[in-house]
Design a protein around this motif. Structure first.
Motif, short mmCIF file in Angstrom:
data_model
loop_
_atom_site.label_atom_id
_atom_site.label_comp_id
_atom_site.label_asym_id
_atom_site.label_seq_id
_atom_site.Cartn_x
_atom_site.Cartn_y
_atom_site.Cartn_z
N PHE A 1 0.86 -1.18 0.00
CA PHE A 1 0.00 0.00 0.00
C PHE A 1 0.91 1.23 0.00
O PHE A 1 1.45 1.60 1.04
N PRO A 2 1.12 1.86 -1.17
CA PRO A 2 2.06 2.98 -1.24
C PRO A 2 1.54 4.20 -0.48
O PRO A 2 0.33 4.40 -0.33
N ARG A 3 2.49 5.00 -0.03
CA ARG A 3 2.13 6.23 0.69
C ARG A 3 1.64 7.31 -0.27
O ARG A 3 0.68 8.02 0.03
N LEU A 4 2.29 7.44 -1.42
CA LEU A 4 1.91 8.47 -2.37
C LEU A 4 0.83 7.94 -3.31
O LEU A 4 0.94 6.82 -3.81
N PRO B 1 -6.14 12.06 -5.23
CA PRO B 1 -6.29 11.25 -4.00
C PRO B 1 -6.43 9.76 -4.27
O PRO B 1 -6.80 9.01 -3.38
N LEU B 2 -6.16 9.30 -5.51
CA LEU B 2 -6.40 7.90 -5.89
C LEU B 2 -5.33 7.01 -5.27
O LEU B 2 -4.15 7.08 -5.63
N VAL B 3 -5.72 6.16 -4.32
CA VAL B 3 -4.81 5.24 -3.66
C VAL B 3 -4.89 3.89 -4.36
O VAL B 3 -5.82 3.60 -5.11
N SER B 4 -3.90 3.02 -4.10
CA SER B 4 -3.82 1.77 -4.84
C SER B 4 -3.32 0.66 -3.94
O SER B 4 -2.89 0.88 -2.80
N MET B 5 -3.35 -0.57 -4.47
CA MET B 5 -2.86 -1.77 -3.79
C MET B 5 -2.14 -2.63 -4.83
O MET B 5 -2.67 -2.89 -5.91
N PHE B 6 -0.92 -3.05 -4.48
CA PHE B 6 -0.15 -3.94 -5.34
C PHE B 6 -0.08 -5.32 -4.67
O PHE B 6 0.00 -5.42 -3.45
N MET B 7 -0.08 -6.38 -5.51
CA MET B 7 -0.07 -7.73 -4.97
C MET B 7 0.69 -8.65 -5.93
O MET B 7 0.33 -8.76 -7.11
N ILE B 8 1.73 -9.30 -5.42
CA ILE B 8 2.54 -10.24 -6.19
C ILE B 8 2.47 -11.60 -5.49
O ILE B 8 2.62 -11.67 -4.26
N ALA C 1 -7.70 -3.55 0.73
CA ALA C 1 -8.13 -2.16 0.65
C ALA C 1 -7.83 -1.63 -0.75
O ALA C 1 -7.05 -2.20 -1.50
N ASN C 2 -8.50 -0.54 -1.07
CA ASN C 2 -8.30 0.16 -2.35
C ASN C 2 -8.70 -0.70 -3.55
O ASN C 2 -8.15 -0.55 -4.65
N ILE C 3 -9.63 -1.62 -3.35
CA ILE C 3 -10.10 -2.46 -4.45
C ILE C 3 -11.61 -2.30 -4.62
O ILE C 3 -12.31 -3.22 -5.04
N TYR C 4 -12.11 -1.12 -4.24
CA TYR C 4 -13.52 -0.76 -4.44
C TYR C 4 -14.46 -1.69 -3.66
O TYR C 4 -15.50 -2.12 -4.17
N ASP C 5 -14.07 -2.00 -2.43
CA ASP C 5 -14.93 -2.83 -1.59
C ASP C 5 -15.31 -2.13 -0.29
O ASP C 5 -15.69 -2.77 0.67
N GLY C 6 -15.19 -0.80 -0.25
CA GLY C 6 -15.60 -0.05 0.93
C GLY C 6 -14.52 0.16 1.97
O GLY C 6 -14.83 0.54 3.10
N CYS C 7 -13.26 -0.05 1.61
CA CYS C 7 -12.15 0.18 2.55
C CYS C 7 -11.00 0.78 1.75
O CYS C 7 -10.55 0.18 0.77
N ASP C 8 -10.50 1.94 2.20
CA ASP C 8 -9.43 2.65 1.49
C ASP C 8 -8.39 3.14 2.48
O ASP C 8 -8.72 3.50 3.62
N THR C 9 -7.14 3.16 2.03
CA THR C 9 -6.08 3.75 2.82
C THR C 9 -6.09 5.26 2.63
O THR C 9 -6.76 5.79 1.74
N VAL C 10 -5.33 5.95 3.47
CA VAL C 10 -5.28 7.41 3.44
C VAL C 10 -4.08 7.84 2.61
O VAL C 10 -2.96 7.37 2.83
N ALA C 11 -4.31 8.71 1.64
CA ALA C 11 -3.24 9.19 0.78
C ALA C 11 -2.24 10.01 1.58
O ALA C 11 -2.58 10.68 2.56
#
Length: 284
Positions: free
Chosen positions: A102-105, A110-117, A151-161
């Motif tokens: 979950f990146p800080r920037l 304000p678009l936050v993201s999630m990476f998964m490997i 989080a950040n996958i459009y399921d009602g939970c987001d991190t803070v930018a």
């Protein structure tokens, strides 16, 4: 989600899975040129060989802040090593290891993201006894591990930018690194976010997410904004005296008309003169 949609290759016949012994210390190597100002990440595992959205990922270790590293982006990829320990009391078997980030920037605005490997992994326990009690003990230990944050996958939970994510339940094995007062930590927000357990109070450098401003109330349809006063408008000073040319207002009834002058007065006719009286004479 999960694994950025690449789940068919996880247990491909051409891939040899890594083998981790239960209770052993392991590490994963992350190569990246863009780290988005760092952030928070987790090492998780599921017994599903081809993960699905409903697969249950359990956390082996959480990293809060400066994960996978800190600093600016580079033109060439950098390698970051993340150490973790495989729990010793869970059951062995085949499954999928995941690294979530979950990146800080934010990516844009304000678009936050999630990476998964993801990668195929075999958990090995040579001393495991396949009895009912041993299997039950391993399952109970597995269930007791914290769930991986989604989080950040459009399921009602987001991190803070612009903040390093605090995991509501990082588990007993987690690493936290603060980069000074300019970097803040914040829990994710949303109706579907997991709640914070009782043993996880916010750290001293925690800053709650800003409260959004209430939406402005539109004026009614018959509302007309008040125009500003004209430029020559001067408000009257209180208790100001009347100007020098002020005359009191006249009464409502008009004054009587003036009498004409005496020279214009009509003379009344004089009475006629009376005749002379006759005198009487006496004879001698």
């Amino acid at each position: 989600y999960p694994c950025h949609g690449n789940t068919s290759f996880v247990w491909d016949a051409n891939l040899v899975p890594d083998t981790y012994k239960l209770g052993s210390n392991q590490s994963v190597a992350i190569q990246a040129s863009k780290i988005h100002g760092g952030g928070s990440c987790q090492i998780s595992f599921t017994y599903d060989r081809n993960p699905k959205p409903e697969s249950l990922f359990k956390v082996f270790k959480s990293f809060e802040g400066a994960c996978p590293g800190s600093g600016d982006d580079t033109a060439d990829p950098q390698e970051f090593l993340l150490d973790f320990r495989v729990p010793a009391n869970i059951s062995g078997g085949n499954g999928t290891l995941a690294w979530t980030f979950f990146p800080r920037l934010p990516r844009a605005g304000p678009l936050v993201s999630m990476f998964m490997i993801c990668a195929p992994v075999t958990l090995e326990n040579p001393n495991q006894v396949n009895t009912g009690s041993a299997v039950q003990s391993g399952q109970e230990a597995w269930v007791a591990l914290p769930d991986m944050l989604r989080a950040n996958i459009y399921d009602g939970c987001d991190t803070v930018a612009n903040a390093d994510t605090l995991f509501p339940d990082p588990g007993p094995d987690y690493h936290q690194r603060a980069l000074g007062g300019s970097v803040m930590f914040a829990f994710p927000t949303g109706t579907s976010c997991p709640t914070n357990p009782a043993y996880r109070p916010p750290p001293a450098h925690y800053y709650p997410p800003p409260t959004p401003a209430p939406a402005p109330v539109p004026p009614p349809s018959h509302y007309y904004p008040q125009s500003p006063p004209p430029r020559h408008h001067y408000p009257a000073s209180p208790a100001s005296p009347p100007p020098r040319h002020h005359y009191p207002a006249r009464s409502a009834s008009p004054p009587p008309p003036p009498s004409p002058p005496a020279r214009y007065a009509r003379r009344s006719p004089s009475p006629p003169p009376s005749p002379p009286a006759a005198s009487s004479s006496s004879s001698a």
